[in-house]
Write an enzyme that holds these catalytic residues in place. Structure first.
Site, PDB file in Angstrom:
ATOM      1  N   ASP A   8      -7.265   0.801  -2.482  1.00  0.00           N
ATOM      2  CA  ASP A   8      -5.905   1.142  -1.466  1.00  0.00           C
ATOM      3  C   ASP A   8      -7.195   2.150  -1.907  1.00  0.00           C
ATOM      4  OD1 ASP A   8      -2.518   2.221  -2.082  1.00  0.00           O
ATOM      5  OD2 ASP A   8      -4.556   3.409  -0.645  1.00  0.00           O
TER       6      ASP A   8
HETATM    7  C1  GLC Z   1      -2.098   6.091   0.855  1.00  0.00           C
HETATM    8  C2  GLC Z   1      -1.730   4.419   0.466  1.00  0.00           C
HETATM    9  C3  GLC Z   1      -1.759   2.851   1.034  1.00  0.00           C
HETATM   10  C4  GLC Z   1      -2.332   3.573   2.830  1.00  0.00           C
HETATM   11  C5  GLC Z   1      -3.925   4.291   2.005  1.00  0.00           C
HETATM   12  C6  GLC Z   1      -4.469   4.463   3.247  1.00  0.00           C
HETATM   13  O1  GLC Z   1      -2.877   6.393  -0.502  1.00  0.00           O
HETATM   14  O2  GLC Z   1      -1.575   4.011  -0.518  1.00  0.00           O
HETATM   15  O3  GLC Z   1       0.206   2.346   1.118  1.00  0.00           O
HETATM   16  O4  GLC Z   1      -2.360   2.469   3.576  1.00  0.00           O
HETATM   17  O5  GLC Z   1      -3.761   5.202   1.116  1.00  0.00           O
HETATM   18  O6  GLC Z   1      -3.043   5.791   4.160  1.00  0.00           O
END
Ligand code: GLC
Length: 737
Positions: free
Chosen positions: A273
């Site tokens: 993430d």
């Molecule tokens: C965010 C979220 C994730 C998302 C990623 C890209 O912090 O936790 O669900 O896909 O970053 O935006």
């Protein structure tokens, strides 16, 4: 130089039986064989346009994927650098959060789960994929499969509810919608199951907080929807921010390597993430970014989202023998495999194409919204008959809130496509009834204006008041958690004042989470609930209010009386002292009551043992009769299913759909099992008077669980079967394994 290498790769591949039959793995191996260590590590690096100089980084071979590049012209320009200006020309992935639509917005995932209709969910994902691909996206960070029992957690909005079977079925439907039917030959965009795993159990419902989930619970609850989508061929998966029992998911070798890779044999690509690799320092799990890169790489995280610890540290660790080259090759192999499955090597560029039809998209979004609406209360108030009433009053902060009705996670949502309730009511019924409109509150957090009483008196002159309340979109979603789940601002007061006018009040709540509805429920003659229903909230709600369609949604998550009951969910264990609901409540305790330790049960003195509404709950304008319910067997062998048959009849005056639900309870087991578990459900549409035979299956997988020895098994014994319209369904029989 590059052309020679491309010819070399082509020769290696062509030397195989025939190009068409060459398996993707053979292509991956052939390409890996000629990549340098720098090129390999470059594939593991994902960058973002707001943070990095993409063109320079791509040209230097340090990028395998980007995210949030929206626009085919821009993406083709970056792709051209990757394909034509790097030694091997490996094309880029471009990821984006296409969570519940791209330009056209569908109900938030929690609302889509409320439809209990995987087909409409698949259709919505397919449309979202079409719209996103048209603007340069070839990978979405969805479906989100976190099981959550906590309405305080802002991301419950993005989840598919509290039940692992429903979440798995809906998640698999989204995967097929995004990717197409063949995971080996993705015709749409790559999907990404997230967040692996247990993120929805963040302590206190505070986002990013720790979880403490033992492995058996992980396997019997949180991992189930991920297994369902892994089996359905999801192309990628994202690790979660939370640490579980002190181990951040992004460095969790046990769960990634042992379960996901070894046990499940899943060969997709894993992305961290956002900065979750570097955040392992803040977790106190890594001392510096070198250690963070090391722990994430050896745990099996293939792609690093934007924190750049891989590109800065992996090469030296491989050269020093700290990270085996096999770890890098496995990760790069997973990345290349996904790119082959996406057909990127054959078609890296976006071709000019017609924009997808917004009309078709909006029509599907409206149907999805209609199927997501849940009728929670109706005392002779709904549906409205436009020929019997002369006037309706429309009020509340969500009556005309085009950006709020589409909910959270809509980076690219086209708000101009939104049709709000007041717009739809005027458009569809403005020629039949007089419409008196005054929002009174302009947004959900606003307190009542000083002239509210006067303005409410004007509204009360109508035959009926439609009160659109709920949450602004920004009050749910990532990091937007609330310690109170009551309606914000002056909404409860407004509900009370509206009711006190004596005019019939119909409340329509649009929110991103379960709300503590009791205060407003008491002041409503009827209530519809829709988890932020998307672009077509207006027409969907209007058609439901005026009886063109019958509400059919069911709650995919338990509604607590208030946050004090959280966590509260239907598939809970019995405990040694299950409440029978007859316990003494707060106001019944006599003064100077003597203390006793006898007869104590598991419940609250103030709010008892029951939630406000249970999982699976939802009313209808029509009525359904269940009869002749029977089980195919009362004794089964371990590999057999039990078929539940019943007759369902629409005994009301309106056509409508019923979601018939079948729950089981494994009465005694080596590890206590939930008092109920959803085993199957069917959504059946019937005309008035029509009846149909419904069949549901209790499959071996529904009866299987990870037992006291952590073996996946079915244990001998008696199972109870419950069939009905929600998770309080009555007992209809038992069978013995
Ligand atoms: C965010 C979220 C994730 C998302 C990623 C890209 O912090 O936790 O669900 O896909 O970053 O935006």
């Amino acid at each position: 130089m590059k052309r020679i290498l491309i010819i070399a790769v082509a020769f290696l591949i062509a030397a195989a039986p025939s190009f068409a039959q060459v398996s993707i793995d053979r292509k991956v191996d052939s390409l890996l064989a000629i990549m340098t260590l720098d090129e390999k590590i470059g594939q593991m690096n994902q960058l973002h346009p707001d943070i990095h100089d993409l063109e320079t980084e791509i040209r230097s071979g340090k990028v395998g994927s980007v995210l949030s590049v929206v626009g085919t012209e821009w993406m083709n320009r970056l792709q051209k650098i990757a394909v034509e200006e790097t030694r091997l020309g490996i094309p880029l992935l471009n990821g984006r959060d296409v969570i519940h639509g791209f330009r056209t917005i569908f109900p938030i995932p929690l609302g889509q789960a409320a439809s209990f209709n995987p087909e409409i969910v698949r259709e919505g994902a397919a449309i979202a994929a079409e719209e996103a691909y048209h603007e340069g996206i070839n990978w979405t960070f969805a479906p989100m499969l976190d099981i959550s029992h906590d309405a305080r957690w802002g991301r419950i909005a993005e989840s598919l509810g509290e039940d692992p079977l429903l979440a798995g079925i809906m998640g698999a439907a989204m995967v097929e919608g995004f990717q197409g039917a063949d995971p080996e030959n993705i015709s749409g965009i790559a999907a990404c199951a997230k967040h692996f795993v247990g993120y929805g159990a963040a302590e206190g419902g505070r986002d990013y907080n720790s979880t403490n989930i033992p492995e058996r619970r992980l396997r019997n609850l949180h991992l189930r929807p991920f297994k369902a989508v892994a089996d359905a061929g999801v192309a990628s998966l994202m690790t979660a921010f939370n640490d579980n029992d002190g181990i951040p998911m992004t460095g969790n070798t046990r769960l990634i390597r042992d379960i996901l890779r070894q046990e499940w044999g899943w060969d997709g690509m894993i992305v961290s993430d956002w900065e979750s690799i570097r955040e392992m320092i803040a977790h106190g799990f890594c001392q510096n970014e070198v250690e963070a890169a090391y722990k994430a790489a050896v745990a099996g995280v293939d792609v690093e989202m934007v924190s750049e610890t891989y590109i800065r540290n992996l090469k030296k660790m491989v050269e020093d023998g700290i990270v085996p080259i096999s770890v890098i090759d496995q990760s790069v192999g997973n990345i290349l495999r996904l790119k082959f499955r996406l057909g990127l090597f054959d078609n890296p560029y976006w071709q000019p194409a017609e924009a997808p039809s917004s009309e078709k998209a909006l029509k599907t979004a409206q149907k999805a919204a209609e199927e997501s609406i849940i009728l929670l209360k109706n005392t002779n108030a709904l549906p409205l008959n436009a020929y019997e009433i002369r006037s309706v009053a429309v009020t509340g902060p969500l009556a005309d809130a085009p950006a709020d009705q589409i909910g959270t996670w809509v980076f690219d949502g086209d708000v101009t496509r939104s049709v709000t309730p007041i717009e739809a009511i005027r458009e569809m019924y403005g020629d039949k009834v007089e419409i008196i409109y005054d929002p009174i509150l302009n947004y959900s957090r606003e307190t009542l204006p000083s002239d509210a009483e006067k303005r409410i008196r004007r509204l009360s002159k109508a035959d009926v008041i439609l009160y659109f309340a709920g949450e602004e979109a920004i009050l749910s979603g990532e990091a937007h958690c609330l310690s109170s789940i009551s309606l914000q601002g002056g909404q409860e007061q407004l509900g009370k004042l509206l009711k006190e006018t004596g005019t019939k009040v119909i409340s329509i709540i649009m929110a991103g989470r379960p709300i503590a509805l009791k205060p407003i429920l008491e002041n409503s003659d009827a209530m519809l609930f829709a988890f932020h229903p998307g672009s077509m909230a207006g027409p969907a709600l209007t058609r439901t209010i005026f009886g063109e369609i019958c509400p059919s949604g069911k709650l995919p998550v338990t509604f607590p009386v208030d946050e004090g009951q959280i966590p509260i969910y239907y598939n809970h264990n019995s405990t040694g002292r299950p409440s029978d609901g007859k316990e003494i409540l707060l106001h019944d305790i006599p003064l100077n009551a003597s203390q006793t330790s006898l007869g104590n049960k598991s419940y609250y003195l103030d709010s008892g043992k029951d939630p406000l509404f249970p999982f699976g709950y939802g009313l209808s304008y029509t009525s359904f009769e269940y009869s002749d319910i029977r089980l195919s067997k009362t004794e089964i062998n371990p590999d057999e299913s039990v078929e539940v048959t019943l007759t369902l009849k629409n005994t009301g005056k309106m056509a409508g759909a019923e979601i018939v639900q079948c729950y089981i309870q494994d009465e005694f087991a080596s590890a206590a099992r939930p008092v109920r578990e959803l085993a199957d459900f069917k959504k059946i549409f019937l005309q008035p008077g029509e009846s149909i035979e419904v069949k549901m299956q209790i499959s071996p997988s529904a009866m299987s669980f990870y037992d006291i020895n952590m073996n996946y098994s079915m244990e001998k014994g008696r199972f109870k079967v419950f069939v009905g319209k929600d998770s309080d369904a009555p007992l209809v029989g038992t069978f013995r394994l």
